[in-house]
Design a protein around this motif. Structure first.
Motif, mmCIF file in Angstrom:
data_model
loop_
_atom_site.group_PDB
_atom_site.id
_atom_site.type_symbol
_atom_site.label_atom_id
_atom_site.label_comp_id
_atom_site.label_asym_id
_atom_site.label_seq_id
_atom_site.Cartn_x
_atom_site.Cartn_y
_atom_site.Cartn_z
ATOM 1 N N ASP A 1 55.920 84.464 18.509
ATOM 2 C CA ASP A 1 55.132 84.006 17.365
ATOM 3 C C ASP A 1 55.615 84.629 16.057
ATOM 4 N N ILE A 2 55.815 85.942 16.062
ATOM 5 C CA ILE A 2 56.208 86.626 14.829
ATOM 6 C C ILE A 2 57.602 86.196 14.382
ATOM 7 N N VAL A 3 58.561 86.206 15.305
ATOM 8 C CA VAL A 3 59.936 85.869 14.940
ATOM 9 C C VAL A 3 60.032 84.424 14.470
ATOM 10 N N SER A 4 59.390 83.501 15.180
ATOM 11 C CA SER A 4 59.483 82.092 14.776
ATOM 12 C C SER A 4 58.872 81.868 13.405
ATOM 13 N N ARG A 5 57.763 82.551 13.101
ATOM 14 C CA ARG A 5 57.133 82.418 11.790
ATOM 15 C C ARG A 5 58.011 83.018 10.698
ATOM 16 N N ILE A 6 58.597 84.188 10.948
ATOM 17 C CA ILE A 6 59.462 84.805 9.938
ATOM 18 C C ILE A 6 60.684 83.922 9.691
ATOM 19 N N LYS A 7 61.296 83.433 10.762
ATOM 20 C CA LYS A 7 62.474 82.572 10.610
ATOM 21 C C LYS A 7 62.131 81.291 9.847
ATOM 22 N N HIS A 8 60.919 80.808 10.027
ATOM 23 C CA HIS A 8 60.496 79.572 9.376
ATOM 24 C C HIS A 8 60.182 79.792 7.903
ATOM 25 N N GLN A 9 59.628 80.977 7.568
ATOM 26 C CA GLN A 9 59.111 81.190 6.214
ATOM 27 C C GLN A 9 59.952 82.129 5.358
ATOM 28 N N VAL A 10 60.842 82.900 5.982
ATOM 29 C CA VAL A 10 61.675 83.848 5.227
ATOM 30 C C VAL A 10 63.133 83.567 5.585
ATOM 31 N N ASN A 11 63.912 83.267 4.607
ATOM 32 C CA ASN A 11 65.285 82.834 4.853
ATOM 33 C C ASN A 11 66.230 84.025 5.025
ATOM 34 N N LEU A 12 65.985 84.828 6.074
ATOM 35 C CA LEU A 12 66.827 85.990 6.350
ATOM 36 C C LEU A 12 67.062 86.122 7.856
ATOM 37 N N PRO A 13 68.179 86.726 8.266
ATOM 38 C CA PRO A 13 68.368 87.037 9.689
ATOM 39 C C PRO A 13 67.282 87.998 10.164
ATOM 40 N N VAL A 14 66.921 87.895 11.447
ATOM 41 C CA VAL A 14 65.879 88.747 12.030
ATOM 42 C C VAL A 14 66.465 89.513 13.217
ATOM 43 N N GLN A 15 66.221 90.807 13.238
ATOM 44 C CA GLN A 15 66.660 91.671 14.334
ATOM 45 C C GLN A 15 65.423 92.268 14.995
ATOM 46 N N VAL A 16 65.465 92.404 16.320
ATOM 47 C CA VAL A 16 64.309 92.924 17.060
ATOM 48 C C VAL A 16 64.707 94.206 17.786
ATOM 49 N N HIS A 17 63.861 95.218 17.650
ATOM 50 C CA HIS A 17 64.095 96.548 18.216
ATOM 51 C C HIS A 17 62.911 96.906 19.100
ATOM 52 N N CYS A 18 63.146 97.027 20.412
ATOM 53 C CA CYS A 18 62.060 97.376 21.342
ATOM 54 C C CYS A 18 62.480 98.519 22.250
ATOM 55 N N HIS A 19 61.557 99.436 22.477
ATOM 56 C CA HIS A 19 61.743 100.451 23.509
ATOM 57 C C HIS A 19 61.250 99.886 24.840
ATOM 58 N N TYR A 20 61.843 100.404 25.918
ATOM 59 C CA TYR A 20 61.597 99.842 27.248
ATOM 60 C C TYR A 20 60.379 100.462 27.931
ATOM 61 N N THR A 21 59.706 101.365 27.261
ATOM 62 C CA THR A 21 58.687 102.224 27.852
ATOM 63 C C THR A 21 57.728 101.485 28.789
ATOM 64 N N SER A 22 57.197 100.351 28.354
ATOM 65 C CA SER A 22 56.199 99.615 29.144
ATOM 66 C C SER A 22 56.807 98.662 30.159
ATOM 67 N N GLY A 23 58.118 98.386 30.040
ATOM 68 C CA GLY A 23 58.758 97.391 30.882
ATOM 69 C C GLY A 23 58.796 96.009 30.255
ATOM 70 N N TYR A 24 58.216 95.871 29.072
ATOM 71 C CA TYR A 24 58.166 94.596 28.355
ATOM 72 C C TYR A 24 59.522 94.138 27.793
ATOM 73 N N ALA A 25 60.358 95.075 27.373
ATOM 74 C CA ALA A 25 61.376 94.817 26.358
ATOM 75 C C ALA A 25 62.363 93.697 26.678
ATOM 76 N N SER A 26 62.872 93.645 27.901
ATOM 77 C CA SER A 26 63.850 92.595 28.211
ATOM 78 C C SER A 26 63.224 91.209 28.093
ATOM 79 N N MET A 27 61.997 91.066 28.596
ATOM 80 C CA MET A 27 61.296 89.786 28.484
ATOM 81 C C MET A 27 60.995 89.471 27.021
ATOM 82 N N THR A 28 60.628 90.488 26.290
ATOM 83 C CA THR A 28 60.336 90.314 24.864
ATOM 84 C C THR A 28 61.571 89.843 24.110
ATOM 85 N N TYR A 29 62.727 90.448 24.422
ATOM 86 C CA TYR A 29 63.966 90.029 23.769
ATOM 87 C C TYR A 29 64.271 88.559 24.043
#
Length: 473
Positions: A195-223
């Protein structure tokens, strides 16, 4: 989930964090420069979008624990990395320290960082107060760096998708060349990332980079969901330095994306050679290695992994280890009182230490740290949400709260630092080391000079106190 139809990047870039956030997360930031140098030229050949090699806690750790010059580390890496952009993490007006510094210090630091080899300045503020990012963005931009305006991700009643989109737009207006969504605790869910990335890409004309720590086990799926939403670059570590409180493994993501239109094109065989190297290096640090276990408890407590280990250490020192659950329950209450700050350096320490005191000191806010007092005075910046005004009055009384940009209240600091560093200076950057970490830097600079001159400054200081003389050996 967002109704916007995202457009996937034609080729996803990977930033390698092994030499900065990877060992900061797993090895207490103790990896020595000598263990980096033999492999960096091979890393340079991989084709990474960038390599994060400096900033964060590495500056402090170099001097405090390794007796290394952080500026020399940067120059040595830059000398060998000729193809790949080098990135650093900068805490806005905090630079690489734990408090706001004067504008003259920030200005000179940014100039020297870029001048010594940093291409990408990843700039954030613990409170997401863009006023604390403005000077670093302005100066770094003038020096020719790529500005990555960075948003600290957290979960609270005030941190919704609209909040992150608004901040992205503001950072774009301030001169950012790209946006980074920084999930330091590993709590960014795949759906929220989409949701966040798609909205930023739609409304802000800049490349988007995502940084996640693996602590919870979410990160690969999140990426994967962030990439589906249009993320241009994601942050990983080589597999032998990945997961746990670090980040997803480069090789796994490369293999996953190889079957998608946005394939990275990176070579798994070359990556394996690098992984094998760090597997050997990591064994040297076994006594401080925190391991790679996933802790899904972070999804309940919403705290970075390092914060949990600090709690265990603090409580053990006070013979109160049995109170860990109470402290974890207290963290969200303190955070709400302080207006829902994201839990990242230095706010994680501010909230965490106060939560411990509230549990072990016999009453909530019976003892209050100076950092909490300064936070409530507005000296760290503008909290994202509303501070508990009754608590503020209880702690600081009728003191006037700072509403201007906090750095506007700080007198220049370079001149004094230059005077303190003068007897030991070998390079202009020593002044900045002194300005940011005076107690750590003075010891480091003295020991460095002692190697060259034979003067033992500890004995010299003691002799001065005793009123006697000291002869160098």
């Amino acid at each position: 989930m967002s109704e916007i139809t995202p457009k996937m990047a034609p080729k996803v870039g990977i930033t390698d964090l092994t030499l900065r956030d990877g060992h900061q997360s797993l090895l207490a930031t103790r990896m020595r420069t000598d263990d980096m140098i033999p492999i960096v030229e091979q890393m340079d050949e991989i084709g990474y979008a960038s390599m994060e090699v400096w900033g964060g806690a590495t500056f402090d750790s170099c001097m405090r624990f390794l007796n290394e010059d952080p500026w020399m580390r940067l120059r040595e890496l830059r000398k060998r990395v000729k193809k790949t952009k080098l990135m650093m993490l900068l805490r806005g007006q905090n630079l690489v320290g734990y408090r706001n510094y004067a504008d003259d210090v920030v200005t000179e630091f940014c100039k020297r960082a870029v001048g010594n080899g940093i291409d990408i300045m990843r700039i954030f503020d613990a409170l997401n107060d863009v006023r604390n990012m403005a000077k670093a963005i302005e100066v770094s931009k003038k020096e020719g760096a790529h500005i990555q305006g960075t948003i600290s991700y957290t979960i609270s009643p005030v941190h919704d998708v609209d909040y992150y989109v608004r901040m992205s737009r503001t950072l774009a207006e301030m001169g950012s060349d790209s946006i980074c969504l920084k999930d330091m605790a590993g709590i960014l869910s795949p759906v929220m990332a989409y949701d966040i990335v798609s909205r930023i890409k739609h409304q802000v004309n800049l490349p988007v980079q995502v940084h996640c720590h693996y602590t919870s086990g979410y990160a690969s799926m999140t990426y994967l969901k962030a990439i589906e939403a249009g993320a241009d670059v994601v942050d990983c570590c080589i597999s032998s330095m990945a997961m746990g409180t670090a980040h997803p493994a480069v090789e796994t993501l490369v293999a996953t994306l190889a079957e998608m239109p946005c394939a990275t094109g990176l070579d798994l065989k070359k990556l394996k050679e690098i992984a094998d190297y760090f597997k050997t290096v990591r064994r040297k640090y076994a006594d401080i290695d925190v391991g790679t276990m996933v802790d899904a408890g972070v999804l309940i407590w919403q705290i970075p992994g390092g914060m949990l280990s600090n709690f265990v250490d603090q409580l053990a020192k006070q013979n109160a280890s049995d109170k860990l659950e109470q402290v974890l329950d207290e963290v969200p209450r303190v955070r709400e009182d302080l207006g829902y700050p994201p839990l990242v350096t230095p706010t994680s320490q501010i909230v965490g230490t106060q939560a411990v005191l509230n549990v072990v000191a016999g009453g909530r806010y019976k003892m209050v740290t100076n950092e909490v007092k300064n936070y409530l005075r507005g000296l760290y910046g503008r909290p994202p949400g509303q501070v508990n005004e009754e608590l503020r009055k209880q702690i600081i009384g009728d003191e006037e709260v700072v509403t201007v940009r906090p750095a506007d209240t700080i007198p220049p600091g370079l001149e004094e630092a230059a005077e303190q560093a003068a007897p030991y200076m070998e390079q202009p950057e020593d002044i900045l080391s002194m300005a940011i970490f005076p107690q750590v830097a003075i010891k480091f600079l003295q020991e460095r000079q002692a190697k060259r001159t034979g003067v033992d400054y500890a004995l010299l200081d003691e002799a001065k106190k005793q009123g006697g003389a000291y002869a160098p050996v």
